[in-house]
Design a protein around this motif. Sequence first.
Motif, PDB file in Angstrom:
ATOM      1  N   GLY A  69     -48.903   4.359 -30.321  1.00 23.26           N
ATOM      2  CA  GLY A  69     -47.625   4.673 -30.675  1.00 23.26           C
ATOM      3  C   GLY A  69     -45.967   4.045 -29.541  1.00 23.26           C
ATOM      4  N   ASP A  70     -46.805   4.393 -28.978  1.00 20.13           N
ATOM      5  CA  ASP A  70     -45.799   4.940 -27.562  1.00 20.13           C
ATOM      6  C   ASP A  70     -45.621   2.937 -27.380  1.00 20.13           C
ATOM      7  OD1 ASP A  70     -46.028   7.405 -27.106  1.00 20.13           O
ATOM      8  OD2 ASP A  70     -47.371   7.051 -25.934  1.00 20.13           O
TER       9      ASP A  70
ATOM     10  N   LEU B  87     -45.607   1.125 -29.921  1.00 24.69           N
ATOM     11  CA  LEU B  87     -44.433   0.627 -30.920  1.00 24.69           C
ATOM     12  C   LEU B  87     -43.203   0.994 -30.719  1.00 24.69           C
ATOM     13  CD1 LEU B  87     -45.599  -0.488 -34.326  1.00 24.69           C
ATOM     14  CD2 LEU B  87     -45.049   1.885 -34.544  1.00 24.69           C
ATOM     15  N   VAL B  88     -43.339   2.221 -30.118  1.00 23.50           N
ATOM     16  CA  VAL B  88     -41.668   2.647 -29.463  1.00 23.50           C
ATOM     17  C   VAL B  88     -41.224   2.087 -28.375  1.00 23.50           C
ATOM     18  CG1 VAL B  88     -40.594   4.754 -28.633  1.00 23.50           C
ATOM     19  CG2 VAL B  88     -41.748   5.303 -30.477  1.00 23.50           C
TER      20      VAL B  88
END
Lengths: 120, 175
Positions: free
Chosen positions: A5-6, A8-9
């Motif tokens: 997710g990191d 992605l962010v």
Amino acid sequence: MFKAGDYLVLLALCALLVVAFLQLGRHAGEASEVIVRQNGSETVRLPLRLNRLHVARGPLGLTEIEIRDGQARIRRDPSPRQYCVQQGWLRHSGDIAVCLPNRVSIELAGPRLAHDSLAY
Amino acid sequence: MTRSPTERTLQASADDHRIASLAALAIALGMVDAAIPSPLPGVKPGLANIMTLFALHTLGWRAAVWVTLLRVVGAGLLLGSLFTPGFWLSLGGALASLLLLGACRVLPSRHFSLVSHSLLAAQAHLLGQLLLVRLFLIPYDNILLLFPPLALTALLGGLANGLIASHLVQAHDKD
């Protein structure tokens, strides 16, 4: 430590940043003022963000320059063919309307064209 | 001396002590932030936020709010900027990022680490400040032209602080 997710962010924020810089580039090309010239020499600069009507006196009579909503146009001119009036609203930096018989012209200028005043 | 019937003694819990020491560290880092020369107003590494992130992940969101607000007021007192425009900007940015960190709790921790929180909070901090500047200090849209370059520095700062904070949290969890 870094999870999926990191990335992605990070990717989303980078994309946002690219879009923001592109918007900035477009904004820099926007006009911010109108340069009024008579007989080829600049007489006045008017900011585009203030709505107003400016009248210039040429050899044939009065040329009315209208500024409204960040755009500018020649509203009325005594020139016989009315070319500059028919050009309508000018929006972008570098746009020019010339009323040759009455020796009046308007040009839209943005931050980029104003550069020479900084350099000297 | 006889005790007044209205006298109350407050017991500081262990968490209160942890919050106080984290806030003290945050104020110290805030001094470092202020001492680092900055090329542009608004460009700051924001090292003090490492303590906010650390508090968030070890003690929870309420503790993070306490650490941050104590830091903003404490740094304001030490720098002599209490209640000046700079102080309100710092408070505005802090509140915006705290709200976002609160909202970040919906992100599943299996996929999103502290680095994500740091990155997002840095942008929220910037947006909160710019909004405040636009509304009260410079009420003119041209101020928004500052957003792209400042967002770039916020991205880098958020990334660095997030990595540092997650190292700290890992070291803390091993103990």
